[in-house]
Design an enzyme around this catalytic site. Sequence first.
Site: not given
Length: 403
Positions: A212-215, A280
Amino acid sequence: MSVLSGKHILLGVTAGIAAYKSAFLVRLLVKKGAKVKVVMTPAAKDFITPLTLSTLSKNEVFSSFTNEEDENAQWNNHVALALWADLFIIAPATANTLSKMATGNSDNLLLATYLSAKCPVYYAPAMDLDMYKHPSTDATFKKLNDFGNIQIPAEHGELASGLSGQGRMAEPEHIVTFLENDLLQQLPLRGKKVLITAGPTFEAIDPVRFIGNHSSGKMGYALATVAANLGAEVVLVSGPVGLTIEHTLVKVIHVTAAAEMYDAAHQHFESADIAILSAAVADYRPNAIADQKIKKKDTELTLTLEKTKDILASLGEIKKDQYLVGFALETENEIENAKSKLKKKNLDLIVLNSLNDKGAGFKGDTNKVTLITADNKVVPFSVKPKIDVANDIMQHIIKQIHA
Ligand code: CTP
């Protein structure tokens, strides 16, 4: 959230028996999130006390130019009161007050405030049925409406006189609905459908792990709020974020992975007028999801990743009249890279975030963006809270679609 939320509403109360319903009206408006102040005619105090209305509105109630009992009394400034208001609602509006409004008489604070008002003025007549249909009352209504005032028609039913007919002040709930509908009609995105994607996507590795990502999703949620406040029907396709949104015009579709976001976005794109893809989205995902939790071994673990479908580019390929907006997050050659992304994905507008700018990016509460249009206009903005950035973006889109 109601369109009345945050609005400054000045309620004018005049001397009719329906004044007792003004208390309910204040309560409903406050519940909708409006800031309410009350101005009443001196005679209206025979029907309802200022104390009731000040308690419910949480504001001082005004009924005269000065408070005569207080020798140090200050002037109640009708001009300032009128300028404070986003909306002025006179409910109940008696035949007497209405006729004075029609002729410019200003012999009390409420009337002087009315004459000073620059905001929309609504009035809800309340009188007996014969007064209501008298030709002079009718002439007053015509004159007031010609001046641009908005009438909230009286309702049919039992009247204080014991007679039955049209003349009862509209019920407070109906007044509130009337106001909401009227405000919605005037909003620039009324009748438009806006599709927004927000947040990250999580691409499963096994039943318990993901890429995943930090969005945070804050930018997309801010865009959804602003678009709905401007009257749009919003479909918000949201990846996994810790945010909620309460707005009658926003429908949230929760998704986890890029493939689900792709499907949801495609399902709603055809009927959309505007699509803003701020999510994102993961560019890669594991090419297979393990059925069981992957056990650790002594050796390295290698994951093979495959590309996810580019949702934005795929919408660019099929777009007809939709106004399509994408985001770009760049660290070098920002403008040039964003311009080429705009062309490649067939966009109408791209919102550039530069990671070189302080206060920009997808984690914080602020953002700094530059808007780049299909005709190569570059419009930079300063660092602002995301809700203000969302407003700048929506206002830009409105100008473009109405151009
Ligand atoms: N986007 C998308 N689907 C993807 C990837 C991206 O819809 N699978 C959208 C994003 O929502 C955003 C824009 O495309 O509007 C970002 O484009 P992208 O080409 O991914 O650019 P960057 O994220 O800026 O990254 P890169 O420079 O690595 O391409």
